[in-house]
Write a protein that holds these residues in place. Structure first.
Motif, mmCIF file in Angstrom:
data_model
loop_
_atom_site.group_PDB
_atom_site.id
_atom_site.type_symbol
_atom_site.label_atom_id
_atom_site.label_comp_id
_atom_site.label_asym_id
_atom_site.label_seq_id
_atom_site.Cartn_x
_atom_site.Cartn_y
_atom_site.Cartn_z
ATOM 1 N N PHE A 76 0.827 -1.416 -0.102
ATOM 2 C CA PHE A 76 0.036 -0.274 0.144
ATOM 3 C C PHE A 76 0.836 1.247 0.071
ATOM 4 O O PHE A 76 0.698 2.182 -0.686
ATOM 5 N N ASN A 77 1.991 1.349 0.767
ATOM 6 C CA ASN A 77 2.815 2.673 0.972
ATOM 7 C C ASN A 77 3.506 2.755 -0.430
ATOM 8 O O ASN A 77 3.916 3.782 -0.673
ATOM 9 N N GLU A 78 3.655 1.793 -1.040
ATOM 10 C CA GLU A 78 4.441 1.840 -2.225
ATOM 11 C C GLU A 78 3.560 1.923 -3.398
ATOM 12 O O GLU A 78 4.084 2.053 -4.727
ATOM 13 N N GLY A 79 2.055 2.207 -3.257
ATOM 14 C CA GLY A 79 1.349 2.484 -4.277
ATOM 15 C C GLY A 79 0.969 1.170 -4.915
ATOM 16 O O GLY A 79 0.420 1.233 -6.192
ATOM 17 N N LYS A 80 1.430 -0.033 -4.488
ATOM 18 C CA LYS A 80 0.952 -1.236 -5.500
ATOM 19 C C LYS A 80 -0.553 -1.948 -5.171
ATOM 20 O O LYS A 80 -0.563 -2.834 -5.711
ATOM 21 N N GLU A 81 -0.884 -1.526 -4.074
ATOM 22 C CA GLU A 81 -2.018 -1.998 -3.424
ATOM 23 C C GLU A 81 -3.416 -1.799 -4.416
ATOM 24 O O GLU A 81 -4.271 -2.714 -4.332
ATOM 25 N N GLY A 82 -3.327 -0.880 -5.003
ATOM 26 C CA GLY A 82 -4.563 -0.741 -5.906
ATOM 27 C C GLY A 82 -5.615 0.116 -5.061
ATOM 28 O O GLY A 82 -6.845 0.579 -5.816
ATOM 29 N N SER A 83 -5.426 0.543 -3.905
ATOM 30 C CA SER A 83 -6.415 1.194 -3.177
ATOM 31 C C SER A 83 -5.656 2.664 -2.715
ATOM 32 O O SER A 83 -4.405 2.654 -2.655
ATOM 33 N N ALA A 84 -6.515 3.614 -2.593
ATOM 34 C CA ALA A 84 -5.900 5.000 -2.213
ATOM 35 C C ALA A 84 -6.074 5.169 -0.655
ATOM 36 O O ALA A 84 -5.526 6.116 0.030
ATOM 37 N N TYR A 85 -7.050 4.436 -0.106
ATOM 38 C CA TYR A 85 -7.055 4.581 1.624
ATOM 39 C C TYR A 85 -6.839 3.404 2.261
ATOM 40 O O TYR A 85 -7.208 2.512 1.939
ATOM 41 N N ALA A 86 -6.395 3.451 3.417
ATOM 42 C CA ALA A 86 -6.120 2.248 4.325
ATOM 43 C C ALA A 86 -6.910 2.738 5.668
ATOM 44 O O ALA A 86 -6.746 3.770 6.266
#
Length: 142
Positions: A76-86
């Motif tokens: 997620f932090n690397e922008g690889k999760e495909g989501s904008a929010y956690a």
């Protein structure tokens, strides 16, 4: 309608990871309203039931999630999760009696599985009190 509680669908395997504590954030492409404090997780097929309620953090952006070993945090932090929010899972409760989709529809709490999120009705909040449910865990920082 509560502006603090929302229904959200989740796949059974991800719900299992949250229960085990290996997944400590839920990732979504959208930002929930600032008033939201809890997610009522509707577990999708094959379970098709409401079994867990989570107290959550406000939405976090990429780079704001501690990389403490939680599944998907680094990605997620690397922008690889495909989501904008956690949304960090701060507390988790298990219902004493899970509610099937059939019951949720019959009693007017849902019309069908939540597609994005749905507000939880005052009726359900009255019928299912958090203090009557099993606390699965609380994050130490609370």
């Amino acid at each position: 309608m509560s502006k603090v509680d929302v229904f959200m669908s989740i796949k059974p395997e991800y719900m299992g990871d949250i229960v085990l504590g290996t997944k400590n954030h839920e990732y979504r492409k959208y930002l929930l309203p600032a008033s939201v404090e809890r997610i009522w997780f509707y577990t999708s097929s094959p379970a098709q039931e409401l079994r867990y309620i989570a107290a959550i953090s406000k939405g976090k952006a990429s780079g704001e999630v501690p990389e403490d070993g939680g599944l998907g945090n680094k990605e997620f932090n690397e922008g690889k999760e495909g989501s904008a929010y956690a949304y960090e899972i701060l507390q988790l409760w298990e219902l004493g009696e899970p509610m099937s989709l059939e019951v949720l529809k019959r009693d007017g709490y849902l019309k069908g599985p939540p597609q994005k999120y749905n507000w939880v009705s005052q009726g359900l909040l009255s019928d299912v009190k958090l203090d009557g449910q099993k606390l699965v865990f609380t994050k130490k920082s609370i």
